[in-house]
Design a protein around this motif. Structure first.
Motif, PDB file in Angstrom:
ATOM      1  N   GLY A   1      22.597  21.184  -9.197  1.00  0.00           N
ATOM      2  CA  GLY A   1      23.639  21.825  -8.174  1.00  0.00           C
ATOM      3  C   GLY A   1      24.104  22.939  -8.390  1.00  0.00           C
ATOM      4  O   GLY A   1      24.220  23.920  -7.580  1.00  0.00           O
TER       5      GLY A   1
ATOM      6  N   TRP B   1      21.413  25.538  -7.406  1.00  0.00           N
ATOM      7  CA  TRP B   1      21.456  25.321  -5.729  1.00  0.00           C
ATOM      8  C   TRP B   1      22.436  26.549  -5.493  1.00  0.00           C
ATOM      9  O   TRP B   1      22.140  27.481  -4.648  1.00  0.00           O
ATOM     10  CB  TRP B   1      21.909  24.313  -5.496  1.00  0.00           C
ATOM     11  N   TYR B   2      23.678  26.454  -6.370  1.00  0.00           N
ATOM     12  CA  TYR B   2      24.703  27.722  -5.496  1.00  0.00           C
ATOM     13  C   TYR B   2      24.418  28.947  -6.213  1.00  0.00           C
ATOM     14  O   TYR B   2      24.510  29.969  -5.394  1.00  0.00           O
ATOM     15  CB  TYR B   2      26.210  27.047  -5.909  1.00  0.00           C
TER      16      TYR B   2
ATOM     17  N   SER C   1      27.390  21.342   1.699  1.00  0.00           N
ATOM     18  CA  SER C   1      27.051  20.822   0.320  1.00  0.00           C
ATOM     19  C   SER C   1      28.063  21.031  -0.839  1.00  0.00           C
ATOM     20  O   SER C   1      28.088  20.335  -1.746  1.00  0.00           O
ATOM     21  CB  SER C   1      25.707  21.997  -0.336  1.00  0.00           C
TER      22      SER C   1
ATOM     23  N   ALA D   1      29.966  17.928  -0.362  1.00  0.00           N
ATOM     24  CA  ALA D   1      29.204  16.836  -1.109  1.00  0.00           C
ATOM     25  C   ALA D   1      29.232  16.928  -2.450  1.00  0.00           C
ATOM     26  O   ALA D   1      29.556  15.940  -3.236  1.00  0.00           O
ATOM     27  CB  ALA D   1      27.779  16.586  -0.694  1.00  0.00           C
ATOM     28  N   SER D   2      29.269  18.010  -3.106  1.00  0.00           N
ATOM     29  CA  SER D   2      29.138  18.189  -4.719  1.00  0.00           C
ATOM     30  C   SER D   2      30.921  18.053  -4.980  1.00  0.00           C
ATOM     31  O   SER D   2      30.931  17.415  -6.065  1.00  0.00           O
ATOM     32  CB  SER D   2      28.731  19.558  -5.111  1.00  0.00           C
TER      33      SER D   2
END
Length: 90
Positions: free
Chosen positions: A28, A31-32, A81, A84-85
């Motif tokens: 994650g 991802w960011y 996202s 969600a995270s």
């Protein structure tokens, strides 16, 4: 949103209960960071695209907003996202 998500995940890395959760948190985080890099490139292209050049205009004289849609889609994906995270990883 991406910087906030990176900070939130980074603070929660030490409290990961399992190695699988730690791996998911690191994924994650990457991802960011990837979104931060892509967003900065998109902003650079947007700055270049905003200059007045007749070659990038449509026939009716209006300037094309080709970078607006990827920006909106990217904002929606990051917002979803991040939510969600926030609720699943931290």
């Amino acid at each position: 949103m991406c910087a906030s998500a990176c900070y939130e995940i980074g603070c929660a890395l030490g409290d990961a209960p399992t190695r699988g959760t730690l791996a998911l948190m690191l994924a994650g985080l990457l991802w960011y960071v990837g979104f931060i890099v892509v967003a900065s490139i998109l902003v650079s292209f947007g700055a270049v695209d905003s200059t007045r050049r007749p070659g990038y205009r449509r026939r009716d004289g209006k300037q094309e907003g080709t970078l607006m849609w990827p920006s909106l889609v990217m904002t929606a994906v990051v917002a979803a996202s991040f939510a969600a995270s926030h609720y699943s990883l931290t």
